[in-house]
Design an enzyme around this catalytic site. Structure first.
Site, PDB file in Angstrom:
ATOM      1  N   GLY A  24       7.626   5.799   7.110  1.00 30.45           N
ATOM      2  CA  GLY A  24       6.636   6.865   7.212  1.00 30.45           C
ATOM      3  C   GLY A  24       6.807   7.564   8.552  1.00 30.45           C
ATOM      4  N   SER A  25       5.731   8.135   9.043  1.00 27.33           N
ATOM      5  CA  SER A  25       5.874   8.955  10.253  1.00 27.33           C
ATOM      6  C   SER A  25       5.865   8.102  11.521  1.00 27.33           C
ATOM      7  CB  SER A  25       4.753   9.989  10.295  1.00 27.33           C
ATOM      8  OG  SER A  25       3.512   9.332  10.301  1.00 27.33           O
ATOM      9  N   THR A  26       6.439   8.667  12.552  1.00 31.84           N
ATOM     10  CA  THR A  26       6.578   7.963  13.832  1.00 31.84           C
ATOM     11  C   THR A  26       5.207   7.646  14.436  1.00 31.84           C
ATOM     12  OG1 THR A  26       8.732   8.938  14.214  1.00 31.84           O
ATOM     13  CG2 THR A  26       7.535   8.212  16.169  1.00 31.84           C
ATOM     14  N   VAL A  75       2.295   7.110  13.045  1.00 28.10           N
ATOM     15  CA  VAL A  75       1.626   5.993  12.359  1.00 28.10           C
ATOM     16  C   VAL A  75       2.297   4.675  12.753  1.00 28.10           C
ATOM     17  CG1 VAL A  75       1.175   4.938  10.101  1.00 28.10           C
ATOM     18  CG2 VAL A  75       0.752   7.373  10.430  1.00 28.10           C
ATOM     19  N   LYS A 123       0.853  -1.195   0.000  1.00 26.36           N
ATOM     20  CA  LYS A 123       0.000   0.000   0.000  1.00 26.36           C
ATOM     21  C   LYS A 123       0.889   1.246   0.000  1.00 26.36           C
ATOM     22  CE  LYS A 123      -1.954   2.971   2.947  1.00 26.36           C
ATOM     23  NZ  LYS A 123      -2.039   4.051   1.987  1.00 26.36           N
ATOM     24  N   GLU A 140      11.131   2.539   9.427  1.00 31.62           N
ATOM     25  CA  GLU A 140      12.018   3.716   9.411  1.00 31.62           C
ATOM     26  C   GLU A 140      11.104   4.920   9.447  1.00 31.62           C
ATOM     27  OE1 GLU A 140      15.127   3.524   9.873  1.00 31.62           O
ATOM     28  OE2 GLU A 140      15.189   1.356   9.687  1.00 31.62           O
ATOM     29  N   GLU A 175       9.102  17.355  14.141  1.00 37.03           N
ATOM     30  CA  GLU A 175       9.350  17.186  12.702  1.00 37.03           C
ATOM     31  C   GLU A 175       8.304  17.988  11.919  1.00 37.03           C
ATOM     32  OE1 GLU A 175       8.434  13.428  10.578  1.00 37.03           O
ATOM     33  OE2 GLU A 175      10.469  13.569   9.777  1.00 37.03           O
ATOM     34  N   CYS A 231      13.545  12.529   4.815  1.00 34.29           N
ATOM     35  CA  CYS A 231      13.566  12.185   6.240  1.00 34.29           C
ATOM     36  C   CYS A 231      14.877  12.637   6.852  1.00 34.29           C
ATOM     37  CB  CYS A 231      13.376  10.696   6.414  1.00 34.29           C
ATOM     38  SG  CYS A 231      14.306   9.781   5.199  1.00 34.29           S
TER      39      CYS A 231
HETATM   40  P1  NAD Z   1       2.871   8.824   6.668  1.00 37.39           P
HETATM   41  O1  NAD Z   1       3.185   8.198   7.980  1.00 37.39           O
HETATM   42  O2  NAD Z   1       1.836   9.871   6.623  1.00 37.39           O
HETATM   43  O3  NAD Z   1       2.429   7.702   5.621  1.00 37.39           O
HETATM   44  C1  NAD Z   1       3.176   6.500   5.421  1.00 37.39           C
HETATM   45  C2  NAD Z   1       2.218   5.430   4.939  1.00 37.39           C
HETATM   46  O4  NAD Z   1       1.307   5.120   5.993  1.00 37.39           O
HETATM   47  C3  NAD Z   1       1.369   5.871   3.755  1.00 37.39           C
HETATM   48  O5  NAD Z   1       1.184   4.781   2.871  1.00 37.39           O
HETATM   49  C4  NAD Z   1       0.068   6.292   4.391  1.00 37.39           C
HETATM   50  O6  NAD Z   1      -1.022   6.167   3.536  1.00 37.39           O
HETATM   51  C5  NAD Z   1      -0.038   5.315   5.552  1.00 37.39           C
HETATM   52  N1  NAD Z   1      -0.833   5.824   6.669  1.00 37.39           N
HETATM   53  C6  NAD Z   1      -1.082   7.118   6.998  1.00 37.39           C
HETATM   54  N2  NAD Z   1      -1.856   7.177   8.104  1.00 37.39           N
HETATM   55  C7  NAD Z   1      -2.095   5.910   8.482  1.00 37.39           C
HETATM   56  C8  NAD Z   1      -2.804   5.310   9.551  1.00 37.39           C
HETATM   57  N3  NAD Z   1      -3.425   6.048  10.465  1.00 37.39           N
HETATM   58  N4  NAD Z   1      -2.813   3.962   9.645  1.00 37.39           N
HETATM   59  C9  NAD Z   1      -2.152   3.194   8.753  1.00 37.39           C
HETATM   60  N5  NAD Z   1      -1.475   3.711   7.706  1.00 37.39           N
HETATM   61  C10 NAD Z   1      -1.433   5.043   7.570  1.00 37.39           C
HETATM   62  O7  NAD Z   1       4.270   9.347   6.074  1.00 37.39           O
HETATM   63  P2  NAD Z   1       4.524  10.188   4.745  1.00 37.39           P
HETATM   64  O8  NAD Z   1       3.976  11.564   4.935  1.00 37.39           O
HETATM   65  O9  NAD Z   1       4.139   9.429   3.546  1.00 37.39           O
HETATM   66  O10 NAD Z   1       6.100  10.255   4.756  1.00 37.39           O
HETATM   67  C11 NAD Z   1       6.815  11.185   5.515  1.00 37.39           C
HETATM   68  C12 NAD Z   1       7.298  10.588   6.803  1.00 37.39           C
HETATM   69  O11 NAD Z   1       8.126   9.465   6.512  1.00 37.39           O
HETATM   70  C13 NAD Z   1       8.163  11.540   7.608  1.00 37.39           C
HETATM   71  O12 NAD Z   1       7.874  11.394   8.969  1.00 37.39           O
HETATM   72  C14 NAD Z   1       9.581  11.050   7.305  1.00 37.39           C
HETATM   73  O13 NAD Z   1      10.532  11.389   8.286  1.00 37.39           O
HETATM   74  C15 NAD Z   1       9.367   9.587   7.186  1.00 37.39           C
HETATM   75  N6  NAD Z   1      10.399   8.952   6.401  1.00 37.39           N
HETATM   76  C16 NAD Z   1      11.378   8.266   7.057  1.00 37.39           C
HETATM   77  C17 NAD Z   1      12.398   7.652   6.351  1.00 37.39           C
HETATM   78  C18 NAD Z   1      13.476   6.889   7.063  1.00 37.39           C
HETATM   79  O14 NAD Z   1      14.235   6.204   6.414  1.00 37.39           O
HETATM   80  N7  NAD Z   1      13.560   7.004   8.388  1.00 37.39           N
HETATM   81  C19 NAD Z   1      12.403   7.743   4.969  1.00 37.39           C
HETATM   82  C20 NAD Z   1      11.380   8.430   4.311  1.00 37.39           C
HETATM   83  C21 NAD Z   1      10.384   9.033   5.042  1.00 37.39           C
END
Ligand code: NAD
Length: 542
Positions: free
Chosen positions: A264-266, A268, A211, A292, A424, A326
């Site tokens: 994605g985000s911490t 989530v 997804k 991550e 962040e 990130c």
């Molecule tokens: P996000 O957490 O909003 O989304 C990530 C994924 O989770 C998406 O597919 C989204 O649809 C899904 N999602 C969102 N809300 C959800 C929920 N409540 N339940 C289940 N799934 C859900 O992150 P984003 O905005 O796509 O990406 C940015 C974030 O990712 C930033 O926090 C960034 O620091 C982090 N990031 C980290 C790294 C790393 O290597 N540490 C790399 C890239 C991005």
């Protein structure tokens, strides 16, 4: 097939420069035009079939939100179930396929991206996620190619790692794929990460439900086209577009859920971990949880630092891809002795930033990903304008009439724990604190205790004692630590990437340690001439 096959030794994919007159520039411009001239109808991919729910969402360039690039078909709970069923149906054949055949599929995918799909995937990343040509090239060409090639190499090294055998016996380790399916949940900001999370698990013999983020579906669709052309069999990677909670409801209550590969985000990630914990009694195996997540990445300059190196690290580290890496620097600690000079250079350099759509290659800065992100950033900027401890020395302006444009902004604060030094923001906003030049060590302690995150960070100094002090004192503050460089731009095979603390499980994408999470080892001991009686020699009478 008999033979201990050796896979090609990977080297990093060269970054093309897209200079005027180059063949790659021409191909990319044509691919962008092609993408903008069509409205795509993007299906889900379940078990090799293209599925359309009829319930669609629009895809628009973040820098040009009136333009329609396409629509994708939103998945409901029944599609999530179908994707899991398709994955489990594909599992027996996929896990029985020889590893070198899996390797060949993903090496072919790398080759397709390096050649015939390079312009198309880069163009999709540019128009869909608002990356300029260079940012797209290092992500959706070079990084995903490197992930695929290096991971195949690491896979072969893992399989070659075998235990010793004592006399009369043969010990073997079998690197089984996980028993069940893997869920790849991917972010918007890197096409390479979106492709790598499902591909790395599939490469190790797993079947995957993938997804992507809604704002990355446009390039995810191209990745899927490439996986299919490379020969990933039907059902091995299933691409669906439910909301996060709809997917969570079905996936995390399924007995065959075997692991999640998340970036994605911490917040989530933490909510997912809790759900998995609450459902732990339902699963056949303990699921692998790899995530991550967010960062509050730092740059600290020592009083001995080279001022121009500090300024360049701040500008490139904070504002490339609009601060939506990130790893992007979003807090900085500058010593008082060089502040006036650093400030002057930052402000004058930022006046030269060109901001606008990606189609105009002269632009260095483009739009942030969506309106939600735009509004969040505006809130932080307006908050800083009202706060007595803050001064905005660059930017602070924004415009959403055509696209989600936030002008690169620097907030200088006298409060080192001000909100934007801790949280962040994920945009082109850098907060900077000027410290007394002789308080370097105390400032390292302050930096280390300011944020919950520990993803990336950089120290700039020409004094070796200061570099050693920072390297030691900040040993837990970043999973990727840079000396005299910006904290962004990790290269697969060179700087394995990932952070600790609230920034993730630190399983280092694009490294052997990450692939180890997608296998479950079986130890096999074979005895050639088994004993025929139970008694041991010590039991005999002398
Ligand atoms: P996000 O957490 O909003 O989304 C990530 C994924 O989770 C998406 O597919 C989204 O649809 C899904 N999602 C969102 N809300 C959800 C929920 N409540 N339940 C289940 N799934 C859900 O992150 P984003 O905005 O796509 O990406 C940015 C974030 O990712 C930033 O926090 C960034 O620091 C982090 N990031 C980290 C790294 C790393 O290597 N540490 C790399 C890239 C991005």
């Amino acid at each position: 097939m008999n033979g201990f096959f050796k896979v090609p030794v990977p080297v990093n994919e060269p970054v093309l420069n897209y200079a005027p007159g180059s063949a790659e520039r021409k191909a990319l411009k044509e691919a962008i035009e092609e993408a903008r001239s069509k409205v795509l109808d993007i299906p889900m991919y379940i078990g090799g079939a293209e599925i359309k729910s009829g319930n669609t969402m629009d895809l628009r360039p973040p820098h040009d939100h009136q333009h329609l690039l396409g629509k994708f078909h939103v998945s409901d709970a029944s599609h999530v179930t179908q994707a899991i069923d398709a994955a489990l149906a594909a599992k027996p054949k996929w896990e029985a396929l020889s590893w070198e055949q899996r390797a060949a599929i993903f090496l072919k995918a790398a080759e397709l991206i390096a050649g015939p799909y390079r312009a198309k995937l880069n163009a999709a990343t540019m128009v869909g996620q608002s990356k300029n040509a260079y940012q797209a090239e290092i992500d959706s060409a070079c990084e995903i190619i490197d992930f695929l090639r290096f991971n195949v190499y690491f896979m072969s090294q893992i399989y070659a790692e075998q235990p010793q055998s004592a006399k009369g016996i043969w010990n073997r380790i079998e690197y089984r794929p996980l028993e069940g399916f893997v869920y790849a949940l991917t972010p918007f900001n890197f096409t390479a990460i979106a492709g790598n999370l499902p591909a790395s698990a599939a490469m190790m013999g797993n079947v995957v439900v993938w997804k992507p983020s809604n704002t990355q579906v446009y390039s995810a669709n191209v990745l899927m086209e490439i996986f299919i052309e490379a020969g990933v069999p039907a059902g091995v990677i299933n691409l669906i577009y439910p909301s996060g909670p709809v997917a969570a409801e079905v996936i995390f209550s399924h007995p065959d859920f075997a692991g999640i590969h998340f970036t994605g985000s911490t917040a989530v990630f933490q909510s997912i971990w809790k759900t998995i914990g609450n459902n732990i009694h339902r699963y056949k195996t303990y699921p692998r949880i790899v995530g991550e997540t967010g960062g509050k990445d730092f740059i600290i300059a020592h009083k001995s630092a080279d001022v121009n190196a500090v300024v360049t690290a701040l500008l490139r580290g904070s504002f490339e891809y609009q601060g939506q890496k990130c790893s992007a620097a979003s807090r900085a600690y500058i010593p008082s002795n060089m502040w006036e000079e650093v400030k002057g250079k930052l402000v004058s350099e930022m006046k030269t930033f060109s901001i606008g759509p990606v189609e105009d290659f002269r632009n260095f800065v483009n739009a942030v990903i969506d309106e939600k992100s735009f509004d969040k950033l505006v809130n932080y900027i307006e908050g800083a304008k009202k706060d007595a401890s803050c001064e905005i020395i660059a930017g602070g302006t924004y415009d959403k009439s055509k696209g989600w444009f936030i002008d690169p902004t620097i907030i200088v604060t006298s409060n080192p724990k001000y909100t934007t030094m801790c949280e962040e923001l994920f945009g082109p906003v850098l907060t900077l604190y000027v410290y007394p030049e002789n308080d370097f060590e105390a400032t390292l302690d302050l930096l280390d205790s300011t944020s919950e995150y520990a993803l990336t960070g950089a120290v700039l100094s020409q004094d070796r004692y200061a570099i050693e002090l920072a390297t030691w004192k900040l040993r837990n503050s970043a999973g990727n630590f840079y000396i005299n460089d910006k904290p962004t731009g990790a290269v697969v095979g060179q700087q394995p990437f990932g952070g600790a603390r609230a920034s993730g499980t630190n399983d280092k994408a694009g490294a052997m340690i990450n692939l180890m999470r997608w296998v479950s080892l079986r130890t096999i001991k074979e005895t050639f001439v088994p004993p025929h009686r139970y008694e041991y020699d010590f039991m005999k009478e002398a």
